[in-house]
Design a protein around this motif. Sequence first.
Motif, short mmCIF file in Angstrom:
data_model
loop_
_atom_site.label_atom_id
_atom_site.label_comp_id
_atom_site.label_asym_id
_atom_site.label_seq_id
_atom_site.Cartn_x
_atom_site.Cartn_y
_atom_site.Cartn_z
N GLU A 32 0.85 -1.20 0.00
CA GLU A 32 0.00 0.00 0.00
C GLU A 32 0.88 1.24 0.00
O GLU A 32 2.04 1.22 0.42
CB GLU A 32 -0.91 -0.01 1.22
CG GLU A 32 -0.17 0.01 2.55
CD GLU A 32 -1.11 -0.01 3.73
OE1 GLU A 32 -1.96 0.89 3.77
OE2 GLU A 32 -0.98 -0.91 4.57
N VAL A 33 0.32 2.38 -0.48
CA VAL A 33 1.06 3.64 -0.60
C VAL A 33 0.89 4.42 0.70
O VAL A 33 -0.23 4.53 1.24
CB VAL A 33 0.57 4.46 -1.81
CG1 VAL A 33 1.29 5.80 -1.86
CG2 VAL A 33 0.78 3.66 -3.10
N HIS A 34 2.00 4.99 1.18
CA HIS A 34 2.01 5.79 2.40
C HIS A 34 2.44 7.21 2.04
O HIS A 34 3.46 7.39 1.35
CB HIS A 34 2.96 5.20 3.45
CG HIS A 34 2.61 3.79 3.83
ND1 HIS A 34 1.62 3.48 4.74
CD2 HIS A 34 3.12 2.60 3.39
CE1 HIS A 34 1.55 2.17 4.86
NE2 HIS A 34 2.45 1.60 4.04
N ARG A 35 1.65 8.22 2.47
CA ARG A 35 1.94 9.63 2.15
C ARG A 35 2.43 10.34 3.39
O ARG A 35 1.96 10.09 4.50
CB ARG A 35 0.67 10.31 1.62
CG ARG A 35 0.92 11.74 1.09
CD ARG A 35 -0.36 12.33 0.53
NE ARG A 35 -1.33 12.58 1.59
CZ ARG A 35 -1.34 13.70 2.33
NH1 ARG A 35 -0.44 14.64 2.15
NH2 ARG A 35 -2.25 13.86 3.26
N ILE A 36 3.36 11.27 3.18
CA ILE A 36 3.89 12.10 4.27
C ILE A 36 4.01 13.52 3.74
O ILE A 36 4.43 13.74 2.59
CB ILE A 36 5.26 11.56 4.76
CG1 ILE A 36 5.76 12.40 5.93
CG2 ILE A 36 6.29 11.53 3.64
CD1 ILE A 36 4.96 12.22 7.18
N GLY A 37 3.59 14.56 4.51
CA GLY A 37 3.70 15.95 4.12
C GLY A 37 2.39 16.68 4.34
O GLY A 37 1.39 16.09 4.78
N PRO A 38 2.31 18.02 4.02
CA PRO A 38 1.08 18.80 4.20
C PRO A 38 0.01 18.37 3.20
O PRO A 38 0.27 17.58 2.29
CB PRO A 38 1.54 20.24 3.95
CG PRO A 38 2.74 20.11 3.09
CD PRO A 38 3.43 18.83 3.50
N GLY A 39 -1.25 18.98 3.35
CA GLY A 39 -2.36 18.63 2.47
C GLY A 39 -2.11 19.06 1.02
O GLY A 39 -1.23 19.87 0.73
N LEU A 81 -4.05 19.51 9.76
CA LEU A 81 -2.85 18.77 9.36
C LEU A 81 -2.01 18.35 10.55
O LEU A 81 -1.23 17.43 10.48
CB LEU A 81 -2.02 19.62 8.40
CG LEU A 81 -2.64 19.88 7.03
CD1 LEU A 81 -1.73 20.78 6.23
CD2 LEU A 81 -2.87 18.58 6.30
N LEU A 82 -2.18 19.09 11.69
CA LEU A 82 -1.36 18.77 12.86
C LEU A 82 -1.93 17.62 13.66
O LEU A 82 -1.24 17.07 14.51
CB LEU A 82 -1.23 20.01 13.76
CG LEU A 82 -0.53 21.20 13.13
CD1 LEU A 82 -0.51 22.36 14.11
CD2 LEU A 82 0.89 20.83 12.73
N THR A 83 -3.19 17.28 13.44
CA THR A 83 -3.80 16.24 14.26
C THR A 83 -4.21 15.02 13.48
O THR A 83 -4.42 13.96 14.04
CB THR A 83 -5.03 16.80 14.99
OG1 THR A 83 -5.96 17.25 14.01
CG2 THR A 83 -4.66 17.94 15.89
N GLY A 84 -4.35 15.16 12.21
CA GLY A 84 -4.92 14.03 11.48
C GLY A 84 -3.91 13.13 10.81
O GLY A 84 -4.22 11.99 10.53
N GLY A 85 -2.71 13.57 10.51
CA GLY A 85 -1.81 12.79 9.67
C GLY A 85 -0.62 12.19 10.35
O GLY A 85 0.15 11.49 9.71
#
Length: 702
Positions: A589-596, A662-666
């Motif tokens: 599966e693909v994993h994303r990191i960074g802002p929206g 973005l600070l709480t969800g990711g």
Amino acid sequence: MMLPDESARLGAVFLVVSLSFSFQGAYSELLVFPSGPTVVNARAGSNVTLAVSFSGAPDPVVTWFKGGLPVLTWAVGSSAAPDVAEDNREVLSVEADGSLTFVSVPLGYTSNYTVKMTKSGLGEAQTAFTLKVFDIFQDVELSMLPPFAKEGSDRFTLRYAMSQGVVEQQTWLFNEGEIKTSSHYSVEQSSLVILNPKRGDTGWYTVILTNPFSRASTRINVTVLYGPEEPIVEARPPLPFYVSGDSLSLFCRAEGIPQPTAEWIFGGQTLSDSREGVLNRTNVHVSQGGVYTCKLINELTKEQLQRSMTLSVYERPSGNPTCSVQSVNVNADLQYHCQWLGGTPLAQLSFPALSSTSSGAGNFSMTVPASDTFNGKTVKCMAVHPVEQNQCNITASSPAEFLPAVRTTVNSEGKIVVAIHCVSEAAPQAVVSWSKGSEAVTNGTTYQISNDTTHLKIHGYNVSNFLQQKYTCTCRNPLGSQRLEIQLRGPSVSRSSLFPNQDGTIITLTWEVPSTSIVTGFDVQMKGPDLVPEIRNSTQTRATSNEYRTVQQKPGSARSADVFLLDPDLTYRFRVVPKARLTDGEPSEVHRIGPGEGLSGPAITGIAAGIPCSLLFLLLLGGLIYLCIYCNKNKSRQARYPVSRAVEKAITTQSETTPHNLLTGGLKSPPDYNRLQLNPSERSVALPTFVPPPPVRVATTV
């Protein structure tokens, strides 16, 4: 004062003389008789006479004999000198009546003397005398032969000697008691013999010497030597055995006169560190255990005696006893084994539950037929040592259910090698057999089975060769078996997760692989901007790609990867691609990191249109507030009213701070690296996944 015996003798003489005169006419016979005592005691150096009388004949010839030898001859009434033996002329002389006189008689003249008178025609007559010459005792001494008396010997002799004196009578005393001749004492001339002496003969011996002219006594202290007696040999403190490191003393002593000396002997060597029969041992060790011999010696009599004792020094076996069970006789029997090595002596081992009579020392085994009775039964080994008692337990069990472990490598020839590991918990250890389909697998070019049979290596050129067959491993021991069929599968990843660090510059990818998957390596792929250059001040521009590209390659044993130099303000996507040599499996599966990803176009248009309306609304609200304040001041300059709820709400609203989505969800918690080292079968909890925040839509009403 005249003694009765002498009076009787004189009376007899007078009677003979009277009768001779009475019958002179009738008989003419020569008679000789003593004129005094026949036993004469004389002191050496004095003059003494042996007096005689005769009758029946005139002028007889007189001859004196000393013992049997004539010493003087003379005719009574003759004017001629007597005929005296040459050696006696200075001492002997004759009287007119034929009596014999000794002048200054020496000691050597003690003897028996006989006088014989003869007259021709009238026969002869004789009489006898005993002369004893005595001297005064001087310098009387006692001596002992041999120089010391020894108990158990045949005899010892006390002998007296003097420089002067003649003994008429000797009397012996022991501790002031008179000694009589017996089986133990023999009184001999000038000596006393003590037969079979004993220690009780120790004491003072006295001899008393007497003669008619003197008396003397002397004594000697006699010590009868004995020993060594039966010795006492002991260890202190008295214990049945000693443990390595203990301290003790060996004592040896025995009675005797003089006191016997003692020395200790060990291993054939005399120990020089013993003193007066005491041998000290500090921090004793096992090599000092054994037979110690005490040798006792009487220095005067040279008598010896030896006694031995055994010193037991034990040492605890190392560690603790260990138990095991194994199969014998082609899985028909169970052999229980117990060992506790080392120590002195060896520990006695037994299995009471299996036998009440069998045991062994240090290393012991018992074989019993396998049966369900022993499946899950705990058998105890009792280990008994003089220093300590211990035990260990072993439980025999049939093979338990198990999962296979598959590991894939590539050999030097470029072939894929798949190693299947089958291990089932069992006691005794299960023996593994392998089969492919209905055929047994044996060692060869394609298949290799390890010595313990738990590993099977399969050599092939491509993945398809492995996926066409099913392999079966069977684990078996005397108590049962377990069978597992294994279907290999292509390269795949079951679960994966991404964990960023606190700054968002490093991420850790973790993944799991199905237990039967064939994997030789992994490609870690990324989509997004290039990584930040290592030189921070570099002005090099970074490109952004919408395609996945491989940033790392990991071996088939890897289960995690770290990616560095990420820009926390940019967005990246990561995935893991499993590989079986040249064959790629399905990506993870693909994993994303960074802002929206930002707002949509309509949302931006709505926001632009709503800004002027919002400003107009704020101006109207401000005028209304000013009008209300002004009216209130006119009504009562002193009255104070509460602040408008709208204003209060506006102030309160401005003070509240809502965190950015973005600070709480990711963000996720960092990974548990200890858990990453577990086998795939041990990781049963799902790894956390990255969930991007939902897009935000903003609508403005005009």
